[in-house]
Design a protein around this motif. Structure first.
Motif, PDB file in Angstrom:
ATOM      1  N   LEU A 264       1.080   3.879  -3.375  1.00 44.56           N
ATOM      2  CA  LEU A 264       0.593   5.039  -2.965  1.00 44.56           C
ATOM      3  C   LEU A 264       1.788   5.721  -3.089  1.00 44.56           C
ATOM      4  O   LEU A 264       1.205   7.428  -3.796  1.00 44.56           O
ATOM      5  CB  LEU A 264      -0.032   5.434  -1.487  1.00 44.56           C
ATOM      6  CG  LEU A 264      -0.455   6.650  -0.923  1.00 44.56           C
ATOM      7  CD1 LEU A 264      -1.774   7.510  -1.334  1.00 44.56           C
ATOM      8  CD2 LEU A 264      -0.959   6.656   0.785  1.00 44.56           C
TER       9      LEU A 264
ATOM     10  N   SER B  81      -5.047   1.521  -3.321  1.00 46.34           N
ATOM     11  CA  SER B  81      -4.295   2.243  -3.327  1.00 46.34           C
ATOM     12  C   SER B  81      -4.069   3.940  -3.789  1.00 46.34           C
ATOM     13  O   SER B  81      -3.755   4.598  -3.704  1.00 46.34           O
ATOM     14  CB  SER B  81      -3.033   1.896  -2.862  1.00 46.34           C
ATOM     15  OG  SER B  81      -2.548   0.603  -2.071  1.00 46.34           O
TER      16      SER B  81
ATOM     17  N   TRP C  70       0.562  -1.546   0.218  1.00 42.91           N
ATOM     18  CA  TRP C  70      -0.280  -0.010   0.059  1.00 42.91           C
ATOM     19  C   TRP C  70       0.745   0.878   0.071  1.00 42.91           C
ATOM     20  O   TRP C  70       0.828   1.936  -0.780  1.00 42.91           O
ATOM     21  CB  TRP C  70      -0.998  -0.003   1.420  1.00 42.91           C
ATOM     22  CG  TRP C  70      -2.027   0.965   0.744  1.00 42.91           C
ATOM     23  CD1 TRP C  70      -2.150   2.151   0.827  1.00 42.91           C
ATOM     24  CD2 TRP C  70      -2.849   1.157   2.098  1.00 42.91           C
ATOM     25  NE1 TRP C  70      -3.374   2.683   0.738  1.00 42.91           N
ATOM     26  CE2 TRP C  70      -3.248   2.507   2.393  1.00 42.91           C
ATOM     27  CE3 TRP C  70      -3.017   0.926   4.075  1.00 42.91           C
ATOM     28  CZ2 TRP C  70      -4.474   2.546   3.007  1.00 42.91           C
ATOM     29  CZ3 TRP C  70      -3.878   0.851   4.835  1.00 42.91           C
ATOM     30  CH2 TRP C  70      -5.013   2.148   4.521  1.00 42.91           C
TER      31      TRP C  70
END
Length: 508
Positions: A96, A173, A92
């Protein structure tokens, strides 16, 4: 160490980016952006380090001992990076950070929008990295390494999982990227954000669509999901984010009111966060009960009717421009996928018992007679996994059509040799009009018990879904290079959000 450095750099980037945005300090904003890029780099390095430890089989790490074993093949050792909740946090953070770095770099260098977007992204990245460091750190060590690890669940020991899981986590994400751009663009009053937010929204929508297709395909090959596989994106949380991004695409493309855009942006982010939480927690088991209920079947048909109405209204949009033609192609693809999803609920099922070397006849929905021949049965042990395999040949009118190999796997506890988990892997013979699916219910030394299904229209679901995702990607690239006509803008919202694609066809 890389994970701690990533957190420190993300905190540094957050502080300087907010100072640059609030005080209008260009130097602080630039330093904050560089800190965010560095945090992204160390986040990627942390994920790579965890993967290296899994490949080496470093059982001194709690995470490695929990998700691998000496018998785990190399590809699945790498896939164990996103198997556990703490590994998911690293994926994640890496996804991101990469999306945030690309998004910030695409914005105008001198402007408040870039500083505010960088500040929010840095804050989100710092929050995810803080969870990875202090809540479920994957680099915690055991007091002493065990003799062997626990290994992966049987459900994970399938090739499609190696593709399906990372695509889904990356897609979930990246939902925050268009949501943050939209929120900061609306609050800043600068309309230049809209094209970039639209492009990112369509790209994420395409990625989520591919994740949903992979969710369907993964469950389609498991016998336990014979009647519920159409609800797999709901069970895994992908459908929640897909609905939020669909609404965001409509809001951005149609230039809705400020408060509506803000509300939809926050809703898309919240639904993606919920989807990530559901997927990390192993899924929502309530989807099975919903699929079997009258409410679930009614919701599926209602969604299909709404989709038909929306596509019918939008189909009249002029298609003079190239992007307009892509919009129409995407709408048609979504419609084909939705109809195929509904048609797949009308499957024909039969149970047969076959002895080795014998044949039996089955009939599909079109009245065609098929002959299934059992070529052989094999029962083997692979470590603590017992595997029963049936080799079948399917023929139509005396001509061989397909060779199917359904499997029945059982996981045994290493100490007690008691079965703790079972997985039935379906043998699939794909066709244009229908698929032949064979599940191995029982495998003995000389005979087997089979569940045979003929599922119509599934190939059109895969083709329509892939075509819709490709159309959305073309539109995402097109909005970045061209200024679309009003008709194409209206259509772009439809291809990304043509109402709600039914998540389930009716049960037969």
């Amino acid at each position: 160490m890389a994970l701690g450095l990533a957190l420190l750099l993300a905190a540094w980037a957050t502080a300087l980016s907010f100072v640059g945005a609030l005080a209008g300090r260009e130097d602080c904003g630039v330093s904050g952006e560089r800190g965010m890029h560095a945090a992204t780099f160390f986040s990627l390095l942390s994920a790579a380090g965890l993967g290296y430890a899994l490949v080496r089989g470093d059982l001194g790490l709690r995470y490695v001992a929990s998700w691998t074993a000496s018998a785990t093949p190399l590809p699945y050792r790498i896939g164990a990076v996103w198997a556990g909740p703490s590994g998911v946090l690293l994926v994640w953070a890496a996804a991101l950070g990469a999306g945030a770095s690309l998004a910030v770099a695409s914005l105008p260098k001198h402007g408040s929008l870039r500083r505010w977007v960088a500040a929010l992204f840095a804050l989100l990245l710092a929050a995810v990295l803080a969870l990875a460091c202090f809540d479920t750190n994957p680099f915690l060590h055991l007091p002493f390494p065990p003799d062997d690890g626990r290994g992966l669940p049987l459900e994970w020991m399938r090739p499609i999982v190696l593709l399906q899981m990372p695509v889904a986590y990356v897609a979930l994400s990246l939902v925050s990227v268009p949501a943050v751009i939209a929120v900061m663009g609306v609050l800043g009053g600068d309309d230049g954000w809209r094209a970039r937010a639209r492009g990112w929204t369509l790209a994420v929508w395409a990625l989520l669509t591919m994740a949903m297709l992979l969710d369907w395909r993964r469950r389609y090959g498991v016998a336990d999901w014979a009647d519920d596989w159409r609800w797999a994106p709901v069970q895994s949380g992908t459908a929640l984010a897909w609905l939020g991004v669909t609404a965001l695409a409509v809001a951005v493309a149609r230039r809705t009111a400020t408060w509506v855009t803000l509300a939809v942006s926050f809703a898309a982010f919240a639904l993606a966060l919920t989807g990530l939480t559901v997927r990390r927690g192993g899924g929502w088991d309530g989807a099975h009960a919903l699929a079997a209920s009258a409410v679930g079947r009614g919701a599926g048909w209602l969604a299909l009717v709404v989709l038909l109405l929306v596509v019918g209204v939008t189909w009249g949009t002029p298609a003079r421009a190239l992007l307009g033609r892509v919009v129409h192609a995407g709408l048609g693809a979504v419609l084909v996928a939705a109809l195929a999803l509904a048609a797949s609920g009308f499957a024909v099922r039969q149970n047969v018992v076959l002895a080795e070397g014998t044949s039996t006849g089955v009939t599909d929905r079109f009245g065609t007679a098929w002959t299934l021949s059992l070529q052989g049965v094999s029962n083997a042990d692979r470590g603590n996994v017992g595997v029963g395999i049936a080799a079948l040949r399917a023929a139509v009118k005396g001509q061989s059509r397909a060779f199917l190999v359904p499997e029945l796997r059982a996981l045994y506890a290493p100490a007690s040799s008691e079965p703790v988990e079972e997985l039935q892997v379906t043998g699939i013979a794909a066709g244009v009009a229908q698929d032949l699916l064979v599940d191995l219910a029982e495998a003995n030394r000389g005979d087997v018990v089979l569940r045979v299904r003929f599922v119509p229209g599934v190939s059109f679901l895969w083709l329509g879904g892939v075509a819709a995702a490709v159309a959305a990607l073309v539109l995402a690239l097109g909005t970045a290079r061209f200024t679309p006509a009003p008709a194409a803008v209206a259509g772009a919202a439809a291809v990304a959000g043509a109402a709600v694609e039914p998540l389930k066809g009716p049960s037969s």
